[in-house]
Design a protein around this motif. Sequence first.
Motif, PDB file in Angstrom:
ATOM      1  N   MET A 183       5.194  13.875 -38.474  1.00 37.54           N
ATOM      2  CA  MET A 183       4.616  15.211 -38.509  1.00 37.54           C
ATOM      3  C   MET A 183       4.281  15.585 -39.936  1.00 37.54           C
ATOM      4  O   MET A 183       4.768  14.978 -40.878  1.00 37.54           O
ATOM      5  N   ALA A 184       3.406  16.596 -40.102  1.00 39.10           N
ATOM      6  CA  ALA A 184       2.983  17.015 -41.432  1.00 39.10           C
ATOM      7  C   ALA A 184       4.171  17.519 -42.234  1.00 39.10           C
ATOM      8  O   ALA A 184       5.162  18.019 -41.689  1.00 39.10           O
ATOM      9  N   ALA A 228      -9.061  15.185 -48.667  1.00 36.76           N
ATOM     10  CA  ALA A 228      -7.906  15.768 -49.366  1.00 36.76           C
ATOM     11  C   ALA A 228      -6.794  16.165 -48.400  1.00 36.76           C
ATOM     12  O   ALA A 228      -6.180  17.221 -48.548  1.00 36.76           O
ATOM     13  N   VAL A 229      -6.563  15.319 -47.415  1.00 35.66           N
ATOM     14  CA  VAL A 229      -5.528  15.578 -46.401  1.00 35.66           C
ATOM     15  C   VAL A 229      -4.501  14.456 -46.345  1.00 35.66           C
ATOM     16  O   VAL A 229      -3.295  14.705 -46.300  1.00 35.66           O
ATOM     17  N   PHE A 230      -4.982  13.213 -46.355  1.00 41.40           N
ATOM     18  CA  PHE A 230      -4.123  12.068 -46.082  1.00 41.40           C
ATOM     19  C   PHE A 230      -2.953  11.976 -47.055  1.00 41.40           C
ATOM     20  O   PHE A 230      -1.853  11.555 -46.692  1.00 41.40           O
ATOM     21  N   GLN A 242      -3.096  19.424 -36.503  1.00 38.54           N
ATOM     22  CA  GLN A 242      -2.657  18.725 -37.700  1.00 38.54           C
ATOM     23  C   GLN A 242      -2.342  17.266 -37.386  1.00 38.54           C
ATOM     24  O   GLN A 242      -1.894  16.932 -36.299  1.00 38.54           O
ATOM     25  N   LEU A 243      -2.632  16.415 -38.355  1.00 41.52           N
ATOM     26  CA  LEU A 243      -2.266  15.010 -38.242  1.00 41.52           C
ATOM     27  C   LEU A 243      -0.747  14.867 -38.305  1.00 41.52           C
ATOM     28  O   LEU A 243      -0.086  15.651 -38.987  1.00 41.52           O
ATOM     29  N   PRO A 244      -0.177  13.888 -37.599  1.00 45.97           N
ATOM     30  CA  PRO A 244      -0.860  12.838 -36.827  1.00 45.97           C
ATOM     31  C   PRO A 244      -0.905  13.130 -35.325  1.00 45.97           C
ATOM     32  O   PRO A 244      -0.879  12.205 -34.521  1.00 45.97           O
ATOM     33  N   GLN A 245      -0.989  14.414 -34.963  1.00 53.14           N
ATOM     34  CA  GLN A 245      -0.925  14.758 -33.537  1.00 53.14           C
ATOM     35  C   GLN A 245      -2.023  15.743 -33.151  1.00 53.14           C
ATOM     36  O   GLN A 245      -1.771  16.753 -32.505  1.00 53.14           O
ATOM     37  N   ILE A 246      -3.250  15.443 -33.542  1.00 54.92           N
ATOM     38  CA  ILE A 246      -4.379  16.288 -33.147  1.00 54.92           C
ATOM     39  C   ILE A 246      -4.756  15.942 -31.710  1.00 54.92           C
ATOM     40  O   ILE A 246      -5.026  14.783 -31.389  1.00 54.92           O
ATOM     41  N   ALA A 291      -1.281   8.450 -38.046  1.00 49.17           N
ATOM     42  CA  ALA A 291      -2.415   9.328 -38.352  1.00 49.17           C
ATOM     43  C   ALA A 291      -3.740   8.587 -38.202  1.00 49.17           C
ATOM     44  O   ALA A 291      -4.713   9.129 -37.660  1.00 49.17           O
ATOM     45  N   LEU A 292      -3.801   7.348 -38.667  1.00 47.12           N
ATOM     46  CA  LEU A 292      -5.029   6.573 -38.523  1.00 47.12           C
ATOM     47  C   LEU A 292      -5.339   6.287 -37.061  1.00 47.12           C
ATOM     48  O   LEU A 292      -6.508   6.291 -36.649  1.00 47.12           O
TER      49      LEU A 292
END
Length: 561
Positions: A1-2, A108-110, A91-95, A121-122
Amino acid sequence: MADQETLKFYENQAASVFQRYESVVSEVQRYFSVSFPAGAKVLDVGAGSGRDLRELLTQGYDAYGVEPSESLRKLAIDHHPHLQSRLFSGQLPQIVLPDQYDGILCSAVFMHLPEMDHVEALINLRDLLRPGGRLLVSIPTQRPDIGSDNRDGDGRLFHSIAPDHLILLGARLGLEYVSRFDNSDSLGRGGIQWASLLFQRSTGLVRTLDRIESVLRNDRKTATYKLALLRAFCDLAEQGDKVVTWGIDRKAYVPIEAIARLWLIYYWPLITSPVFIPQNNSEGRGGKPLAFRKLLTELHRLCSEYYGDTASVFTLFMIDWKRQRLPAQIEAVLGKTLKSIGSTIKVGPIKFSDQGQMFDYDSSTRSVALDGDLWREFALTGYWVRDSLLLRWAELTAQFSRKYHPAVNAGVTLNLLLTRAEPEREQRIAREVFLQKEVINCVWSDRPLTKAQLDVDHALPYALLHNNDLWNLLPAHKAVNNAKRDRVPSPSFLVERRDALISSWQLLAEGEPRTFSNELSEALGGYRSKSWEVDLFAHIKTQAERLIYTRGARPWVYQDA
C-alpha cells in the motif's frame, strides 16, 4: 500500500502543493504526443493538481485521472469543474477501475512507493492497459536532498530506483521498454534530474537471446571459462536484483568477487574428482593446466585433512565458509584461490568473449560491466539458459577428453556440474537455532511446535532457487510444510505473515549473527543495521512475485484444516 507518511504530507499541505504545481509547466507534457496515439483514452495516475490531466484533455486525449489525496482532488475539481467526471480516488498498487486504457501516465509517483510494492504496482498498471497500450513513467534519477532513511525533509518517501532496474521489472511483467526521455526538474530545484520511461504492454514475454547464442556458437572455445562466466550471470541474476549496481552509462556492474565465489563452487567437483576432468584443450593433452587447478587442489587437500576424507568435505567446507569459521590455513589458501580465479576471469572470458565487446572490467568498483539489455536477458531467461550452458559445458569437456581421457563423457561431467552442498546439513544450523527456544511457532500457521513437529522450511522453494541462506530457512509444522511442498507463498499471504517472518529472522540473526548478516548482505547488496527487516521483507516478497509471475510457480496460502 502507499506510504502513509507521504500521503499525510500531501493531505495536510494540499493548498501549497496545489499552488506550486499550478505555477509551472510539467516537463513530461512534451512527451505526450510521442507516447500516446492521437485521441487515445489515457489515465493519469497520481494526478495531483490535475495539471497534466488538463493538458492531456487540451491535446485531444480522452483523459481521466486518479489521485489518493482527497484534499488535492477537491482543490483540482473546485478550480477546474470540468474534471468532476474525470478525476477519481485511487492509489497504487490497488487501483480498481472498470475500464482499460490506451495509455497511462504515472509521473512523479513511483518513487513514493515502498520497494515491496514495486512489482504489484507495475502489475496493477499493466492490467489497466489494453494489449499494445503505452505506459509513461517519470522517476527522479538524481535527488541529493534524500536522507539515509529514503525520506526528504518533509518526511515523504523517495525510494531510489534506477531506470534500468525499472526496465527490467517491466520486462519481467510483459511491459516492453520503448524509449527514455531525460529532463531537468520542472520546479527548478537544483541537482534534481528526471527520467521518463516509455513502455508498451506486450502479448507475451518472449525475449531474444541472439547475442548470448552467438558467443556460445561462434566464439573459439579452448577452455570452459566463458561457459562458467555465463553460468555465473544466470545464477546471480536469479538470486535477486540487488546483486548488480546500475551505472549512469546504462550498464550493469557485477562484483567480480561474487563471480569468483561461484566459480570455486562450479569447479570444485570437477577438479577434486578422482577421475581427471580436463577443463581446457591443453590439459586434455597433458599440457598447461587450468590456471587455478593447483590452488583449488591444495584447498581440497587441506579440507580433507581437516574434515576427514569423506564424501561430505564439500558441504562441510561450504557451511564453515558461510559461518566464517574456517581454520586460518584453509582461509589463507581460499583467499589465494579466489584471487587466482578473479585474475583468470579478467584475462580470459572478459577479454575474449565476442572479441572483447561483450564485457568490461571496471577496476574502480572491482566489477564486471555488461550492457543493461544483456543483463536483463540473464535475469529474464537465465533459469533455462543455464540448463543449455551445462549441457554445452559437459559436451566441451568430453571434446577435450576424447583422445587421452575417453572415459570422461558428457554424462560424467554433467553429474559433477550438478553437484551441490547437501541442503539437509545446511538446514541443521537453522534447526539448532530454533530448538534453543522454549516456545517456537510455525511461521505460516502459528501452531506451536515440538521438536518432533519442527520442520525447517525453505520459504522460497529449494527446487526453484537452491537457496540455503538462513533467511530462507523458517520454522514450520511438518503437516504445514508437507502441504506447502514446492509452492511459493503468495505475496498477499507474505504480507499477512510479515510479523511472523521477521520474528523468525530475528531469532536467526541472534543465533548466527555472522552467517546471517553475511548472507543478508549478499542478498541485499549491502546491510543496513537499522532497517534490515524492512529490506529483507521487500526482497523475499519481490522474489516470490518474480517466481509466480514470470516463472509460473504455484502460489500457496495456508488454510487451516
